[in-house]
Design an enzyme around this catalytic site. Sequence first.
Site, PDB file in Angstrom:
ATOM      1  N   SER A   2       0.851  -1.190   0.000  1.00 12.02           N
ATOM      2  CA  SER A   2       0.000   0.000   0.000  1.00 12.02           C
ATOM      3  C   SER A   2       0.884   1.235   0.000  1.00 12.02           C
ATOM      4  O   SER A   2       1.847   1.329   0.765  1.00 12.02           O
ATOM      5  CB  SER A   2      -0.917   0.030   1.226  1.00 12.02           C
ATOM      6  OG  SER A   2      -1.610   1.271   1.298  1.00 12.02           O
ATOM      7  N   SER A   3       0.544   2.198  -0.845  1.00 12.21           N
ATOM      8  CA  SER A   3       1.280   3.463  -0.869  1.00 12.21           C
ATOM      9  C   SER A   3       1.090   4.239   0.427  1.00 12.21           C
ATOM     10  O   SER A   3       1.856   5.156   0.726  1.00 12.21           O
ATOM     11  CB  SER A   3       0.818   4.320  -2.051  1.00 12.21           C
ATOM     12  OG  SER A   3      -0.543   4.697  -1.892  1.00 12.21           O
ATOM     13  N   GLN A   4       0.066   3.880   1.208  1.00 14.58           N
ATOM     14  CA  GLN A   4      -0.196   4.595   2.452  1.00 14.58           C
ATOM     15  C   GLN A   4       0.954   4.470   3.444  1.00 14.58           C
ATOM     16  O   GLN A   4       1.199   5.384   4.236  1.00 14.58           O
ATOM     17  CB  GLN A   4      -1.498   4.081   3.086  1.00 14.58           C
ATOM     18  CG  GLN A   4      -2.731   4.434   2.268  1.00 14.58           C
ATOM     19  CD  GLN A   4      -3.973   3.702   2.723  1.00 14.58           C
ATOM     20  OE1 GLN A   4      -3.908   2.771   3.542  1.00 14.58           O
ATOM     21  NE2 GLN A   4      -5.111   4.091   2.202  1.00 14.58           N
ATOM     22  N   ASP A  32      -9.260   2.334  -6.688  1.00 14.27           N
ATOM     23  CA  ASP A  32     -10.555   2.832  -6.207  1.00 14.27           C
ATOM     24  C   ASP A  32     -11.600   2.969  -7.309  1.00 14.27           C
ATOM     25  O   ASP A  32     -12.798   3.004  -7.025  1.00 14.27           O
ATOM     26  CB  ASP A  32     -10.385   4.169  -5.492  1.00 14.27           C
ATOM     27  CG  ASP A  32      -9.805   4.004  -4.091  1.00 14.27           C
ATOM     28  OD1 ASP A  32      -9.788   2.861  -3.592  1.00 14.27           O
ATOM     29  OD2 ASP A  32      -9.363   5.015  -3.503  1.00 14.27           O
ATOM     30  N   ARG A  39     -18.086   2.441  -2.168  1.00 15.42           N
ATOM     31  CA  ARG A  39     -17.867   2.416  -3.612  1.00 15.42           C
ATOM     32  C   ARG A  39     -18.734   1.361  -4.306  1.00 15.42           C
ATOM     33  O   ARG A  39     -19.116   1.536  -5.463  1.00 15.42           O
ATOM     34  CB  ARG A  39     -16.387   2.208  -3.929  1.00 15.42           C
ATOM     35  CG  ARG A  39     -15.525   3.330  -3.357  1.00 15.42           C
ATOM     36  CD  ARG A  39     -14.171   3.450  -3.998  1.00 15.42           C
ATOM     37  NE  ARG A  39     -13.331   4.363  -3.246  1.00 15.42           N
ATOM     38  CZ  ARG A  39     -13.384   5.691  -3.319  1.00 15.42           C
ATOM     39  NH1 ARG A  39     -14.246   6.266  -4.136  1.00 15.42           N
ATOM     40  NH2 ARG A  39     -12.579   6.450  -2.595  1.00 15.42           N
TER      41      ARG A  39
END
Length: 425
Positions: free
Chosen positions: A161-163, A303, A376
Amino acid sequence: MALKITPHTLSGGVKVPPSKSLAHRAIICAALARGKSVITNIEYSKDIQATIGAMKSLGTMIFEHEDYLEIDGTTTFMKNQCEINCFESGSTLRFMVPIALICENNLHFIGEGRLGKRPLQVYYDIFEKQGISYLYRENVLDLYVRGRMHGGEFAIPGDVSSQFFSGLLFALPLMDEDSRIVVTSPMQSKGYIDLTLQMLEKFGIQIENHDYQEFIIRGGQQYCPCDYHVEADFSQAAFFLVAGALHNQVDLQDLNIDSYQGDKVVIDLLQQMGCQFGRTVSGDRMICNHLKAIHIDGSQCPDIIPIMALACALSSGTSYINNIGRLRIKECDRLSATVEVINQLGGQAREMEDAMEIYGVKKLQGGHVSSYHDHRMAMMEAIASTVCSRPVIIDDEQCVEKSYPRFWNDFQQLGGVIDECELGE
């Protein structure tokens, strides 16, 4: 209770909500700056409320107004023991772990839903290496952390995850030591890293990005207060852009076509499928006479995959979306859920471990589908109703409050026909 959506063409203009990704980042940077900042165009989704609450827990003074925030970071980190409730926000959790450890701290992270299933091993490995104490429960967010993080060298996989990278990029400039982050596998979701670097620069922080393979962070930097206006969110705009591709007539207002947001790729993808993107005095609109199949690499835009899968379900030919295994650890298993919903509505899709194959049909039928408590998924199902031959019934429609609290109001103002009904109708 559930929502019954009667098929109807959408028409009119809609003000796209502010970017949740940019709002998270602006709030954090303003809170880390010693001084006052004003963040305008704020929408109080549950995820944004989680980040506001997290920074307040660390001592930040945040004054909430109808659509803007006044943030004074002068008192941030005055508390050395606190509980941080991340609710269901993965961004809040992964951003806040290293931030909260800039100073010696005794922390308790809690959350809701599937957040406890989101992997945190990257941080646990750092804790082990730096001698930071931690205790957690499996599959539930109930994490205790005690200690202080230090700068240095960090080896982080790019495909989790880029988080994790963003969390470290926020925190490491405030460490005493210089730091280096080495990316040990190909970086996914580069667009989100770009948003973080862009926001850091606005608030006076300098990071060297060596082609997403390593990041060089000078220690001892200071955040500078900055007033910031949050631009419209392409991950939310994607629902209405796909609606336009499905012969609805929706004008989107306040889009920044020069945005760094990775989900802006929705425009390029729809154009590849045969759509035309037009700018008018009343907003931006997607127009399409005939959708054709496409091959999508979902690694950089996870997303928008559920709504793009809907577009694929109504295109001619067979579409293939791959590199989307990370969808399984979102608010629900979005890979499995998306395939299931398309099939339940009368489409044809096949699930694979890291991909989905979608066989286009001319029209969907409708029926009762689950939102899976995932914002979503619920919004994708609402857009799908516009191309169904009979009503679509969605349970747990309130899940949209996570990112887009006024979605159902906007949907109705565009002509969407919504009624409450008993589950099972």
